[in-house]
Write a protein that holds these residues in place. Structure first.
Motif, short mmCIF file in Angstrom:
data_model
loop_
_atom_site.label_atom_id
_atom_site.label_comp_id
_atom_site.label_asym_id
_atom_site.label_seq_id
_atom_site.Cartn_x
_atom_site.Cartn_y
_atom_site.Cartn_z
N ILE A 1 36.90 28.63 66.06
CA ILE A 1 35.42 28.55 66.49
C ILE A 1 34.35 29.30 67.59
O ILE A 1 33.47 30.08 67.34
CB ILE A 1 35.19 27.05 66.53
CG1 ILE A 1 35.14 25.99 65.90
CG2 ILE A 1 33.27 27.13 67.84
CD1 ILE A 1 34.24 25.83 65.07
N GLN A 2 35.63 29.70 68.25
CA GLN A 2 35.54 31.18 68.95
C GLN A 2 34.97 32.36 68.38
O GLN A 2 34.24 32.58 69.47
CB GLN A 2 36.34 31.25 69.96
CG GLN A 2 36.52 29.37 70.80
CD GLN A 2 35.56 28.62 71.17
OE1 GLN A 2 34.65 29.32 72.15
NE2 GLN A 2 35.92 27.69 71.68
N GLN A 3 35.48 32.34 67.14
CA GLN A 3 35.19 34.12 66.97
C GLN A 3 33.99 33.92 66.10
O GLN A 3 34.03 34.90 65.09
CB GLN A 3 36.84 34.40 65.95
CG GLN A 3 37.46 34.42 67.69
CD GLN A 3 37.23 35.74 68.13
OE1 GLN A 3 36.66 36.85 67.77
NE2 GLN A 3 37.55 35.85 69.78
N LEU A 4 33.66 33.03 65.50
CA LEU A 4 32.72 32.71 64.71
C LEU A 4 31.49 33.89 64.67
O LEU A 4 31.30 34.08 63.51
CB LEU A 4 31.84 30.96 64.06
CG LEU A 4 33.54 30.12 63.45
CD1 LEU A 4 32.63 28.92 63.48
CD2 LEU A 4 33.32 31.06 62.31
N VAL A 5 30.89 34.04 65.60
CA VAL A 5 29.87 34.56 66.44
C VAL A 5 30.73 35.88 66.28
O VAL A 5 31.18 36.49 67.62
CB VAL A 5 29.10 34.61 66.99
CG1 VAL A 5 28.08 35.15 67.30
CG2 VAL A 5 28.80 33.51 66.64
N ALA B 1 26.98 19.68 62.60
CA ALA B 1 28.06 19.99 62.84
C ALA B 1 28.97 19.13 64.18
O ALA B 1 29.68 19.29 64.71
CB ALA B 1 27.46 21.66 62.85
N LEU B 2 28.17 19.32 65.19
CA LEU B 2 28.03 18.77 66.10
C LEU B 2 28.84 17.09 65.76
O LEU B 2 29.50 17.50 67.51
CB LEU B 2 26.82 18.38 67.49
CG LEU B 2 26.05 20.10 67.81
CD1 LEU B 2 24.95 19.75 68.23
CD2 LEU B 2 27.20 20.76 69.00
N ILE B 3 27.77 16.37 65.44
CA ILE B 3 28.96 15.03 65.08
C ILE B 3 30.42 14.63 65.29
O ILE B 3 31.10 14.83 65.42
CB ILE B 3 28.07 14.43 64.58
CG1 ILE B 3 26.51 13.60 65.12
CG2 ILE B 3 28.62 13.08 63.67
CD1 ILE B 3 25.53 13.26 63.76
N ASN C 1 40.19 20.82 57.91
CA ASN C 1 40.11 20.88 56.85
C ASN C 1 40.43 22.25 56.71
O ASN C 1 39.77 22.69 56.22
CB ASN C 1 39.42 19.87 55.79
CG ASN C 1 40.61 19.94 54.24
OD1 ASN C 1 42.23 20.45 54.44
ND2 ASN C 1 39.99 19.84 53.43
N PRO C 2 41.50 22.69 57.38
CA PRO C 2 41.93 24.07 56.23
C PRO C 2 41.72 24.43 54.70
O PRO C 2 41.82 23.75 54.26
CB PRO C 2 43.40 24.39 56.60
CG PRO C 2 43.49 23.27 57.51
CD PRO C 2 42.90 21.94 57.87
N LYS C 3 41.44 25.91 54.65
CA LYS C 3 41.20 26.45 53.63
C LYS C 3 41.49 27.10 52.96
O LYS C 3 42.43 28.00 53.49
CB LYS C 3 39.22 26.66 53.81
CG LYS C 3 38.74 27.14 52.38
CD LYS C 3 37.67 28.17 52.79
CE LYS C 3 37.11 28.36 51.29
NZ LYS C 3 35.61 29.19 51.98
N GLU D 1 30.01 23.52 57.98
CA GLU D 1 31.07 24.18 56.97
C GLU D 1 32.64 24.64 57.65
O GLU D 1 33.39 24.67 57.89
CB GLU D 1 30.49 25.35 56.01
CG GLU D 1 31.48 25.21 55.18
CD GLU D 1 31.57 26.22 53.54
OE1 GLU D 1 32.51 27.24 53.06
OE2 GLU D 1 30.78 26.92 54.29
N ALA D 2 32.19 25.05 58.68
CA ALA D 2 33.00 26.04 59.61
C ALA D 2 34.20 24.78 60.56
O ALA D 2 34.39 25.06 60.63
CB ALA D 2 32.56 26.79 60.88
#
Length: 332
Positions: free
Chosen positions: A159-163, A93-95, A128-130, A121-122
């Motif tokens: 990404i900022q709201q995943l948690v 994910a970081l890469i 690439n939007p889902k 996946e996030a």
């Protein structure tokens, strides 16, 4: 002979010691790390074995991150593994985020991973939007016609709201609610069929992605079908209910009328019984009057004449009424 046995035992002991040494000191991993310019000490590898951390996962992930230009340490990866995280998935994910110029730190990635979400996946959804397809949403327009709509929602991971952010189920629920509200506010189902894009515009204006782990890019109405005539069905049900209520009230009035009629008959029978009882007492009263000398024979005769005269008048009156009615019927 004894010397040979000792040699064999010593050989087996040496082999066992060698295997134990190679298990606790993975020299091949250390050599691989050295050739990959990753500084990992043998004592660190031994410490991983003692802490029940697979050295291969840590070393291979560290090599991958180093080759990708990420600055991580064995302590960071080992800590995340001991916390129950998926170290290789976090590295991927970081890469991916670094290649896509997405701001994702190691701390954020590990937090997302430990929260139970697939961080790799996030990142992919962020790049690439889902497209999420809603189930069939049924709503009724103002004219009483039911419409069944299916929408496709294009989302991008935030990404900022995943948690702590809501997931796909919340997005689908909010979109379904918006579709029901939009169709319900339409004056006619024909307006919705002619311009289905009005639904998506109204739904997008509601800000349905607030507090979720996704950002809604677009809402497209894929299909709109005409269902049943709910208004007519409700009117039929209401008419049926009103008919049953009217029948129940009519039955109640009929029962009350029957009860009143029976009560009047009972009262009439009671009155007739009292008359009969009174008439039965008349001869006794006359006899008592004769015995007491209060009534003479001439008085009794005059009373009989009056009674006979009264009966004659009633007979004549009844016969006159009958002839009049007969005459009218004959004239007709």
């Amino acid at each position: 002979m004894d010397g040979n046995i000792l040699v064999i035992v010593a050989l087996f002991a040496s082999i066992i010691v060698l295997f134990i040494f190679l298990y606790f000191v993975p020299v091949n991993l250390w050599i691989t790390a050295q050739f990959a310019s990753v500084r990992v000490g043998l004592l660190e590898l031994v410490g991983m074995r003692i802490r029940k951390v697979p050295p291969s996962i840590i070393v291979n992930s560290l090599i991958t991150s180093t080759k990708a230009g990420l600055s991580l340490t064995t302590n960071d990866l080992e800590t995340h593994f001991l916390a129950g995280g998926n170290v290789p998935n976090v590295i991927r994910a970081l890469i991916s985020a670094d290649k896509a110029n997405i701001n994702l730190s190691f701390k954020q990635a590990t937090a997302i991973d430990l929260a139970g979400r697939d961080v790799f996946e996030a990142v992919q959804i962020s790049v690439n939007p889902k497209v999420i397809t809603t189930p069939k949403v049924a709503a009724v327009a103002a004219d009483g016609i039911q419409l069944i709509a299916i929408a496709r929602v294009t989302v991008r991971a935030n990404i900022q709201q995943l948690v702590g952010g809501a997931g796909e189920d919340t997005i689908l629920a909010r979109v379904g609610e918006g579709i029901v509200t939009s169709i319900g506010s339409a004056n006619s189902h024909k307006n919705v069929l002619e311009n289905p894009d009005k639904i998506s515009k109204l739904v997008l204006q509601r800000g349905l992605d607030a507090g979720t782990a996704f950002e809604i890019l677009s809402i497209d109405i894929a299909d709109v079908d005409v269902g049943t005539n709910i208004g007519a069905k409700l009117q039929i049900d209401q008419a049926t209910a009103d008919l049953k209520v009217a029948e129940a009230k009519a039955e109640e009035r009929r029962a009350m009328a029957v009860a009143e009629e029976q009560e009047m008959r009972a009262k009439a029978q009671e009155a007739r019984a009292k008359v009969i009882e009174a008439e039965a007492q008349v001869p006794q009263a006359i006899a008592e009057a004769f015995r007491n000398g209060q009534l003479g024979v001439m008085d009794y005769y005059r009373m009989q004449n009056i009674q006979a005269d009264t009966d004659m008048r009633e007979t004549i009156s009844n016969s006159g009424d009958s002839s009049k009615s007969g005459g009218k019927s004959t004239k007709k």
